[in-house]
Design a protein around this motif. Structure first.
Motif, mmCIF file in Angstrom:
data_model
loop_
_atom_site.group_PDB
_atom_site.id
_atom_site.type_symbol
_atom_site.label_atom_id
_atom_site.label_comp_id
_atom_site.label_asym_id
_atom_site.label_seq_id
_atom_site.Cartn_x
_atom_site.Cartn_y
_atom_site.Cartn_z
ATOM 1 N N TRP A 171 46.894 -47.541 49.069
ATOM 2 C CA TRP A 171 46.714 -48.160 50.384
ATOM 3 C C TRP A 171 47.385 -47.336 51.482
ATOM 4 C CZ3 TRP A 171 43.215 -51.600 51.421
ATOM 5 C CH2 TRP A 171 42.763 -52.457 50.422
ATOM 6 N N ARG A 172 48.517 -46.736 51.151
ATOM 7 C CA ARG A 172 49.171 -45.895 52.161
ATOM 8 C C ARG A 172 48.298 -44.700 52.530
ATOM 9 N NH1 ARG A 172 52.734 -41.599 52.797
ATOM 10 N NH2 ARG A 172 52.532 -41.017 50.618
ATOM 11 N N HIS A 173 47.668 -44.085 51.542
ATOM 12 C CA HIS A 173 46.773 -42.973 51.819
ATOM 13 C C HIS A 173 45.562 -43.423 52.650
ATOM 14 C CE1 HIS A 173 48.449 -40.715 48.080
ATOM 15 N NE2 HIS A 173 49.202 -40.536 49.160
ATOM 16 N N ALA A 174 45.066 -44.617 52.387
ATOM 17 C CA ALA A 174 43.934 -45.126 53.172
ATOM 18 C C ALA A 174 44.332 -45.321 54.639
ATOM 19 C CB ALA A 174 43.443 -46.440 52.564
ATOM 20 N N LEU A 175 45.551 -45.864 54.848
ATOM 21 C CA LEU A 175 46.025 -46.045 56.223
ATOM 22 C C LEU A 175 46.238 -44.706 56.920
ATOM 23 C CD1 LEU A 175 48.556 -48.987 55.688
ATOM 24 C CD2 LEU A 175 46.232 -49.099 56.602
ATOM 25 N N LEU A 176 46.747 -43.719 56.180
ATOM 26 C CA LEU A 176 46.928 -42.387 56.775
ATOM 27 C C LEU A 176 45.581 -41.758 57.110
ATOM 28 C CD1 LEU A 176 49.824 -40.911 54.577
ATOM 29 C CD2 LEU A 176 49.959 -41.778 56.911
ATOM 30 N N ALA A 177 44.570 -42.028 56.279
ATOM 31 C CA ALA A 177 43.224 -41.514 56.584
ATOM 32 C C ALA A 177 42.706 -42.105 57.891
ATOM 33 C CB ALA A 177 42.279 -41.837 55.428
ATOM 34 N N GLY A 178 42.996 -43.374 58.127
ATOM 35 C CA GLY A 178 42.621 -43.974 59.393
ATOM 36 C C GLY A 178 43.313 -43.310 60.573
ATOM 37 N N HIS A 179 44.568 -42.951 60.405
ATOM 38 C CA HIS A 179 45.286 -42.237 61.470
ATOM 39 C C HIS A 179 44.700 -40.848 61.695
ATOM 40 C CE1 HIS A 179 48.548 -44.949 62.596
ATOM 41 N NE2 HIS A 179 48.626 -45.312 61.314
ATOM 42 N N ILE A 180 44.266 -40.189 60.625
ATOM 43 C CA ILE A 180 43.630 -38.868 60.781
ATOM 44 C C ILE A 180 42.342 -39.008 61.588
ATOM 45 C CG2 ILE A 180 42.504 -37.002 59.535
ATOM 46 C CD1 ILE A 180 44.513 -37.416 57.271
ATOM 47 N N ALA A 181 41.570 -40.069 61.314
ATOM 48 C CA ALA A 181 40.338 -40.297 62.079
ATOM 49 C C ALA A 181 40.645 -40.509 63.558
ATOM 50 C CB ALA A 181 39.590 -41.502 61.503
ATOM 51 N N MET A 182 41.695 -41.285 63.855
ATOM 52 C CA MET A 182 42.083 -41.478 65.251
ATOM 53 C C MET A 182 42.582 -40.173 65.861
ATOM 54 S SD MET A 182 41.474 -44.449 66.462
ATOM 55 C CE MET A 182 42.463 -44.295 67.930
ATOM 56 N N GLY A 183 43.264 -39.357 65.044
ATOM 57 C CA GLY A 183 43.724 -38.064 65.537
ATOM 58 C C GLY A 183 42.564 -37.158 65.910
ATOM 59 N N CYS A 184 41.474 -37.225 65.156
ATOM 60 C CA CYS A 184 40.290 -36.433 65.493
ATOM 61 C C CYS A 184 39.700 -36.885 66.832
ATOM 62 C CB CYS A 184 39.252 -36.562 64.380
ATOM 63 S SG CYS A 184 39.758 -35.797 62.805
ATOM 64 N N CYS A 185 39.744 -38.175 67.094
ATOM 65 C CA CYS A 185 39.246 -38.684 68.384
ATOM 66 C C CYS A 185 40.090 -38.144 69.537
ATOM 67 C CB CYS A 185 39.250 -40.209 68.385
ATOM 68 S SG CYS A 185 38.073 -40.948 67.227
ATOM 69 N N LEU B 174 55.500 -46.470 58.476
ATOM 70 C CA LEU B 174 54.525 -45.768 57.633
ATOM 71 C C LEU B 174 54.888 -44.302 57.583
ATOM 72 C CD1 LEU B 174 51.875 -45.900 55.995
ATOM 73 C CD2 LEU B 174 50.655 -45.443 58.134
ATOM 74 N N ARG B 175 55.238 -43.837 56.400
ATOM 75 C CA ARG B 175 55.622 -42.426 56.252
ATOM 76 C C ARG B 175 54.460 -41.497 56.590
ATOM 77 N NH1 ARG B 175 56.773 -40.558 51.209
ATOM 78 N NH2 ARG B 175 56.017 -42.402 50.118
ATOM 79 N N GLN B 176 54.772 -40.403 57.333
ATOM 80 C CA GLN B 176 53.827 -39.329 57.675
ATOM 81 C C GLN B 176 52.696 -39.800 58.595
ATOM 82 O OE1 GLN B 176 52.495 -37.845 53.891
ATOM 83 N NE2 GLN B 176 54.505 -36.986 53.340
ATOM 84 N N ALA B 177 52.902 -40.929 59.296
ATOM 85 C CA ALA B 177 51.845 -41.419 60.188
ATOM 86 C C ALA B 177 51.670 -40.489 61.385
ATOM 87 C CB ALA B 177 52.179 -42.836 60.654
ATOM 88 N N VAL B 178 52.765 -40.053 61.998
ATOM 89 C CA VAL B 178 52.686 -39.173 63.172
ATOM 90 C C VAL B 178 52.084 -37.828 62.786
ATOM 91 C CG1 VAL B 178 54.034 -38.005 64.962
ATOM 92 C CG2 VAL B 178 54.609 -40.352 64.287
ATOM 93 N N LEU B 179 52.509 -37.284 61.644
ATOM 94 C CA LEU B 179 51.969 -35.994 61.193
ATOM 95 C C LEU B 179 50.465 -36.091 60.949
ATOM 96 C CD1 LEU B 179 52.448 -33.095 60.232
ATOM 97 C CD2 LEU B 179 52.925 -34.016 57.948
#
Length: 511
Positions: free
Chosen positions: A119-133, A172-177
């Motif tokens: 689940w943590r990886h799924a949440l980080l994937a969502g942050h990566i998608a927002m980062g692309c935006c 959430l670890r590594q969310a900013v990165l």
């Protein structure tokens, strides 16, 4: 025999459960310590709790990202006149909505799931998608603004987004990165392709800001993890303390019930225990005095005397045990009347005088004159004074001296003091001597050993009267025992007042 087996079994069960509880408590504390000092920053249980807290915080702050997105898109479209910002805003809001759905699902599933890392990886994937935006926002050009104003606009928006993301994702670890790696890569590629110093400096500055916030959020994450660890440790210790307290209360309650049952049993068995001894004492006395005729063998007369003395000693021991049992069982009632403490003391001195002369012990008295009567139980007071005098005679060596004082206390009560020049009691043994069945080393070595109940009975009787008992002793300097009756027990009539001032009689006070 059945009762003995049952008691033994109960004792074994208590002992085993105590060891089990101690082992369980030590194991729980050890596990908590390992969780607290784990090298991975926390156990999966703690990380799961942080993920749940992150999901709940993200749902509560879900409106922040749409607000920033709409403001940024509207301001950029207004300044640049480029309608692509509107389409960018729609795309970003769509990605944010999918992230919210993912977070809501995670908030429901994570507490019962054993795969929190997934689940943590799924949440980080969502942050990566927002980062692309946000990376797409960074590459949009604003020809009407000029290069400098464009960098200022992008820098302001991206810094606001960076701060907001960092503060809302500290759990959430590594969310900013994950969220700003696409932005850093896009800005760096754009600066390299344009070969412009301003864009290169902007990319480096933004990268430095991201690294700084990564450091800050990492420290905050560890701080939250430690707080949860401390809270968990506190909860574990509180739980163990509550269990230990409940077990201790239960053990104390059972001990009190057993003690009360013992006391009630002995108190109710007084008649049954005394009856056979009365027969032994009576018949042995008849035989010793040859009331029914002479005994043919002189040894029989001697044996009869030994039987009588032993029975009398046994009766005294039983009486002491029964008295203490009655007191503990709450069945020791005072029969109060007007009593003269001085007369009671004189009678008790007369009773032990014969034993004292046999050991060549001199008993001297110093008493106040005209002491008023007390409202007390005469039999109980006589038992107190006789116990204290008997102890003094028992432990005073031949040729010794005993001083008996009766007088006033400072508070207006009365006291009896008995001081001997015997071997004394060591200071560390005084609490033992004052406890039930407790005996000092001198008493253990003495030929006249008792049950060790004399002083506890004295304390209990004085406490029933609201009085106090004191014991002062030093090795090789003798012992002094003091029985104090309070002023409220004194029946003192006031003399008639002559003139304008009453004459106070002279008294000697005992501190």
């Amino acid at each position: 025999m059945g009762n003995g087996v049952s008691n033994s079994a109960d004792k074994n069960v208590v002992d085993l459960s105590r060891g089990h509880r101690s082992h369980a408590a030590a194991k729980a504390v050890r596990t908590t310590r390992e969780r607290l000092h784990s090298s991975h920053g926390g156990t999966p249980a703690f990380e799961k709790e942080l993920l749940v807290m992150h999901a709940q915080a993200s749902l509560h702050g879900a409106a922040i990202t749409p607000f920033i997105t709409i403001i940024s898109a509207g301001l950029s479209a207004y300044l640049s006149g480029n309608p692509l910002y509107i389409f960018w805003a729609l795309l970003t809001l769509s990605v944010h909505a999918m992230n919210i759905l993912l977070i809501r699902k995670a908030a429901k599933r994570i507490p019962t799931s054993s795969r929190q890392e997934r689940w943590r990886h799924a949440l980080l994937a969502g942050h990566i998608a927002m980062g692309c935006c946000w990376a797409a926002f960074g590459i949009e050009a604003c020809d009407a603004c000029g290069p400098t104003n464009t960098l200022l606009l992008k820098g302001a928006v991206l810094l606001v987004v960076l701060c907001t993301t960092a503060m809302t994702n500290i759990l959430l670890r590594q969310a900013v990165l994950s969220a700003f790696t696409p932005v850093i890569l896009t800005l760096s590629a754009q600066a390299i392709l344009s070969q412009r110093v301003e864009e290169l400096g902007f990319a480096l500055a933004f990268t430095a800001a991201v690294l700084f916030f990564i450091y800050i959020t990492g420290r905050l994450y560890l701080s939250n993890l430690k707080l949860i660890s401390y809270q968990s440790e506190k909860d574990d210790l509180i739980a163990e303390l509550e269990v230990a307290k409940s077990m201790s209360d239960e053990a104390r309650r059972r001990a009190e019930e057993a003690n009360m049952a013992k006391s009630r049993f002995l108190a109710s068995m007084s008649h049954e225990l005394r009856t056979p001894l009365n027969a032994i004492l009576g018949f042995s006395e008849v035989m010793a005095h040859e009331v029914l005729g002479p005994l043919n063998n002189p040894l029989y007369k001697e044996y009869s005397g030994d039987i009588h003395r032993s029975g009398q000693h046994l009766l005294n021991l039983i009486n002491e045990i029964l008295d203490l049992s009655r007191i503990e069982a709450g069945k020791y009632d005072l029969s109060e009347e007007s009593v003269s403490l001085l007369e009671v003391t004189d009678d008790c001195v007369g009773m032990v005088q014969l034993r004292a002369k046999a050991k060549d012990i001199a008993i001297s008295q110093q008493s106040e004159t005209s002491l008023p009567a007390l409202w007390a139980d005469e039999k109980a007071l006589r038992q107190v004074v006789l116990n204290l005098l008997s102890n003094a005679v028992k432990f005073t060596p031949p040729g010794g001296e005993i001083l008996v004082k009766v007088g006033w206390t400072v508070g207006g009560g009365q006291y009896v003091s008995i001081k001997d020049n015997g071997p004394g009691i060591a200071e560390e043994e005084i609490p033992v001597v004052l406890s039930a069945f407790g005996q000092g080393s001198i008493a253990i070595k003495s030929a006249e050993q008792g049950t060790g109940l004399g002083l506890p009975i004295v304390q209990a009787i004085l406490a029933k009267h609201g009085g106090e008992f004191k014991l002062k002793s030093k090795l090789r300097e003798g012992t002094e025992v003091i029985a104090i009756l309070p002023a409220k027990r004194v029946l003192q009539t006031l003399p008639a007042v002559e003139g304008t001032q009453a004459v106070e009689p002279k008294r000697r006070y005992f501190a």
